[in-house]
Write a protein that holds these residues in place. Structure first.
Motif, PDB file in Angstrom:
ATOM      1  N   ASP A  10       0.859  -1.183   0.000  1.00 22.51           N
ATOM      2  CA  ASP A  10       0.000   0.000   0.000  1.00 22.51           C
ATOM      3  C   ASP A  10       0.895   1.232   0.000  1.00 22.51           C
ATOM      4  OD1 ASP A  10      -1.615   2.173   0.725  1.00 22.51           O
ATOM      5  OD2 ASP A  10      -2.972   0.884   1.853  1.00 22.51           O
ATOM      6  N   HIS A  12       0.312   4.080   0.867  1.00 22.35           N
ATOM      7  CA  HIS A  12       0.043   4.938   2.017  1.00 22.35           C
ATOM      8  C   HIS A  12       0.574   4.337   3.317  1.00 22.35           C
ATOM      9  CE1 HIS A  12      -2.426   7.376  -0.563  1.00 22.35           C
ATOM     10  NE2 HIS A  12      -3.149   6.326  -0.894  1.00 22.35           N
ATOM     11  N   ALA A  13       1.074   3.105   3.263  1.00 22.82           N
ATOM     12  CA  ALA A  13       1.543   2.428   4.464  1.00 22.82           C
ATOM     13  C   ALA A  13       2.776   3.137   5.032  1.00 22.82           C
ATOM     14  CB  ALA A  13       1.874   0.976   4.148  1.00 22.82           C
ATOM     15  N   ALA A 104      -3.514  -4.035   5.974  1.00 21.40           N
ATOM     16  CA  ALA A 104      -4.232  -3.235   6.973  1.00 21.40           C
ATOM     17  C   ALA A 104      -4.637  -4.083   8.172  1.00 21.40           C
ATOM     18  CB  ALA A 104      -5.458  -2.577   6.336  1.00 21.40           C
ATOM     19  N   SER A 107      -1.904  -4.231  10.637  1.00 27.96           N
ATOM     20  CA  SER A 107      -1.745  -2.989  11.405  1.00 27.96           C
ATOM     21  C   SER A 107      -2.787  -2.924  12.515  1.00 27.96           C
ATOM     22  CB  SER A 107      -1.856  -1.768  10.491  1.00 27.96           C
ATOM     23  OG  SER A 107      -0.734  -1.685   9.652  1.00 27.96           O
ATOM     24  N   ASP A 150      -0.363   4.522  10.412  1.00 29.12           N
ATOM     25  CA  ASP A 150      -0.531   3.754   9.178  1.00 29.12           C
ATOM     26  C   ASP A 150      -2.016   3.582   8.869  1.00 29.12           C
ATOM     27  OD1 ASP A 150       0.212   1.920   6.986  1.00 29.12           O
ATOM     28  OD2 ASP A 150      -0.647   0.391   8.302  1.00 29.12           O
ATOM     29  N   LEU A 151      -2.803   3.244   9.860  1.00 28.76           N
ATOM     30  CA  LEU A 151      -4.242   3.042   9.650  1.00 28.76           C
ATOM     31  C   LEU A 151      -4.933   4.348   9.250  1.00 28.76           C
ATOM     32  CD1 LEU A 151      -4.874   0.565  12.580  1.00 28.76           C
ATOM     33  CD2 LEU A 151      -5.029   0.055  10.119  1.00 28.76           C
ATOM     34  N   LYS A 153      -3.511   6.926   7.712  1.00 24.38           N
ATOM     35  CA  LYS A 153      -3.096   7.268   6.349  1.00 24.38           C
ATOM     36  C   LYS A 153      -3.861   6.452   5.310  1.00 24.38           C
ATOM     37  CE  LYS A 153       1.171   8.096   5.278  1.00 24.38           C
ATOM     38  NZ  LYS A 153       2.636   7.957   5.096  1.00 24.38           N
ATOM     39  N   ARG A 154      -4.186   5.220   5.647  1.00 23.95           N
ATOM     40  CA  ARG A 154      -4.924   4.375   4.704  1.00 23.95           C
ATOM     41  C   ARG A 154      -6.348   4.878   4.491  1.00 23.95           C
ATOM     42  NH1 ARG A 154      -2.718  -0.932   4.098  1.00 23.95           N
ATOM     43  NH2 ARG A 154      -0.898  -1.232   5.412  1.00 23.95           N
ATOM     44  N   ARG A 155      -6.909   5.539   5.496  1.00 24.70           N
ATOM     45  CA  ARG A 155      -8.288   6.041   5.378  1.00 24.70           C
ATOM     46  C   ARG A 155      -8.372   7.277   4.503  1.00 24.70           C
ATOM     47  NH1 ARG A 155     -12.147   5.597  10.236  1.00 24.70           N
ATOM     48  NH2 ARG A 155     -13.499   5.411   8.431  1.00 24.70           N
TER      49      ARG A 155
END
Length: 156
Positions: A10, A12-13, A104, A107, A150-151, A153-155
């Motif tokens: 990912d 964004h990770a 995800a 994480s 990390d979580l 940023k994934r959103r």
């Protein structure tokens, strides 16, 4: 295609995921070795070591944790402990694998499992202040922060 070409993390990770993955894999490996050691040794050497500890430090074997350990160190207790430690080790290895591949769910798993320890870490800092307690608290806070970031940023 090679495995490297299939690897599509990912974007964004958080870059710290690999560091945490290595740390979790090391914990998992140690747990797997401990579970194997429990199964290979069995209860006899554990009881001998416990009795040597009691004799060396002139402890009361009928009080508190020593009495409890003396009672639960038996073949069934050792098998149960080995199974629990094995499950813990496999969970850490699964988490490490997921974090390495920037998943995800890994994480989430890592963030929750590290956050569970924070109250115990705070208790340790309060009742047993010292660099070790502070270091463990700091590491767990960093792990929670990196995985939570990390979580988040994934959103986005």
């Amino acid at each position: 295609m090679t495995d490297a070409q299939h690897y599509n993390p990912d974007p964004h990770a958080h870059p710290g995921l690999h560091v945490i993955a290595i740390f979790e894999a090391a914990k998992g490996l140690l747990a797997l070795l401990a579970a194997s050691g429990l199964e290979l040794l069995g209860p006899a050497p554990l009881l001998r070591w416990l009795h040597e500890l009691i004799a060396r430090f002139q402890l009361d074997p009928n009080e508190g944790a020593l009495a409890w350990l003396n009672k639960v160190i038996n073949p069934d207790g050792v098998h149960l402990a080995a199974a629990v430690v094995l499950a813990y080790g496999l969970l850490r290895m699964l988490e490490a694998s997921g974090l390495w591949r920037a998943k995800a769910w890994a994480s989430w798993l890592g963030c929750i499992s590290a956050a569970i320890y924070l109250p115990l870490d705070l208790y340790a800092v309060y009742h047993h202040p010292g660099w070790t307690s502070w270091a463990v608290l700091a590491v767990n806070l960093i792990v929670v922060a990196v995985l939570a970031r990390d979580l988040l940023k994934r959103r986005q």
